[in-house]
Design a protein around this motif. Structure first.
Motif, PDB file in Angstrom:
ATOM      1  N   ALA A 183       0.819  -1.214   0.000  1.00 17.74           N
ATOM      2  CA  ALA A 183       0.000   0.000   0.000  1.00 17.74           C
ATOM      3  C   ALA A 183       0.853   1.264   0.000  1.00 17.74           C
ATOM      4  N   ASP A 184       2.068   1.176   0.506  1.00 17.86           N
ATOM      5  CA  ASP A 184       2.940   2.356   0.583  1.00 17.86           C
ATOM      6  C   ASP A 184       3.733   2.583  -0.703  1.00 17.86           C
ATOM      7  N   GLN A 185       3.658   1.634  -1.642  1.00 19.34           N
ATOM      8  CA  GLN A 185       4.463   1.729  -2.855  1.00 19.34           C
ATOM      9  C   GLN A 185       3.773   2.615  -3.906  1.00 19.34           C
ATOM     10  N   GLY A 215       9.882   3.516  -8.818  1.00 16.82           N
ATOM     11  CA  GLY A 215       8.626   2.959  -8.338  1.00 16.82           C
ATOM     12  C   GLY A 215       8.637   1.450  -8.423  1.00 16.82           C
ATOM     13  N   ALA A 216       7.514   0.844  -8.057  1.00 16.59           N
ATOM     14  CA  ALA A 216       7.339  -0.604  -8.155  1.00 16.59           C
ATOM     15  C   ALA A 216       6.415  -0.897  -9.339  1.00 16.59           C
ATOM     16  N   LYS A 231      -2.001   2.622  -5.893  1.00 17.14           N
ATOM     17  CA  LYS A 231      -1.505   3.986  -6.098  1.00 17.14           C
ATOM     18  C   LYS A 231      -0.605   3.987  -7.341  1.00 17.14           C
ATOM     19  N   ALA A 232      -1.129   4.549  -8.440  1.00 23.29           N
ATOM     20  CA  ALA A 232      -0.387   4.563  -9.701  1.00 23.29           C
ATOM     21  C   ALA A 232       0.222   5.934  -9.940  1.00 23.29           C
TER      22      ALA A 232
END
Length: 293
Positions: A185-187, A233-234, A213-214
């Motif tokens: 969720a933090d990524q 980012g991931a 989160k994009a």
């Protein structure tokens, strides 16, 4: 011993009498009797009990029936291979596929097919799944590799499964093997700007009550991998789409696994030449390409 002897034995056992077996094989009852007698004489044991109410296998005959059936099945398989090969002295197989399957699944298959049938031309077109479907409809290709499921206008077969993996910058040496939704969720995620993959990921997250989160949406999977490697980012990509994965990227499974099913598709109810069916056999590992153990 010959094939007809075994066919006669199986026919008598299945039909329960010499006369019924003769009708099935379209020969005389005497021919059936001679075949059974010759087989029993060669093996040196009685295979059938004869009586007023028909014929049935002896104890020894019962034990030999699976062997006889296996020999007949192998003979039928040989005939099918010969018949199929007779129609495989030319022609072509036209294939269309989305990029990652074209890159990682098809080249070795094409080499294997061309080694077996060097006179058949194999062509490969790379495009997105929607365009692959359209090429199939227009008759411009014979076989399409697409994620499943697809429309019922196509006959499809599963040929591979591809796991969606989490790609993370390898900055944290203590990154656990098993991720949780809370950790993700933090990524900030870099998404693949392609409807089917993105929709599958978003729906999977929503199913488990999570939001994604994009930060970026990119068109090319190779760009996404490069951005993750640079720590921007991931990402969540099918493993084949992410390959080759740099050492600077950590690869993990989702907290609840997600896969895409890769299938071969042809237009339903359309006649195809033997070469197309042979390539389908190769993709599915069936027919003349069935693995022998």
């Amino acid at each position: 011993m010959n094939i007809f002897h075994l066919q006669a034995l199986m026919a008598v056992v299945e039909r329960g009498s010499f006369s019924a077996a003769a009708l099935e094989l379209d020969v005389s009852q005497a021919a059936i009797s001679r075949a059974i007698a010759a087989l029993e004489d060669e093996l040196g044991v009685p295979l059938l009990h004869r009586g007023r109410f028909g014929a049935y296998p002896t104890q020894t005959g019962e034990r030999l029936l699976p062997c006889a059936k296996q020999m007949l099945d192998l003979r039928q398989q040989m005939e099918q291979e010969v018949q199929q090969t007779k129609g495989l002295h030319g022609g072509q197989v036209r294939i269309a596929s989305f990029r990652s399957a074209a890159t990682h699944l098809l080249p070795s298959k094409i080499v294997q097919f061309r080694d077996r049938f060097p006179q058949i031309e194999v062509t490969l077109t790379e495009s997105d799944p929607t365009t692959v479907e359209q090429l199939l409809r227009e008759g411009k290709v014979d076989i399409g590799l697409v994620p499943l499921p697809r429309s019922t206008e196509f006959d499809t077969w599963e040929i591979a499964r591809d796991e969606f993996v989490v790609l993370l910058p390898h900055r944290n040496p203590t990154l656990p093997e098993q991720l949780t939704w809370e950790m993700l969720a933090d990524q900030e995620f870099i998404l693949y700007n392609y409807a089917e993959c993105t929709s599958a990921v978003r729906e999977h997250w929503a199913k488990w009550g999570r939001s994604l989160k994009a930060t970026y949406e990119m068109k090319e999977d190779s760009t996404i991998v490069s951005m993750v490697a640079q720590g921007l980012g991931a990402a969540i990509l099918p493993r084949l789409a992410a390959m080759p994965i740099p050492e600077s990227i950590a690869v993990r499974s989702l907290p609840v696994p997600l896969e895409r099913v890769i299938g071969a598709a042809v237009v339903a109810e359309m006649l195809h030449p033997p070469a197309v069916f042979a390539f389908l056999d190769l993709l599915r590992g069936t027919g003349i390409f069935q693995s022998r153990r």
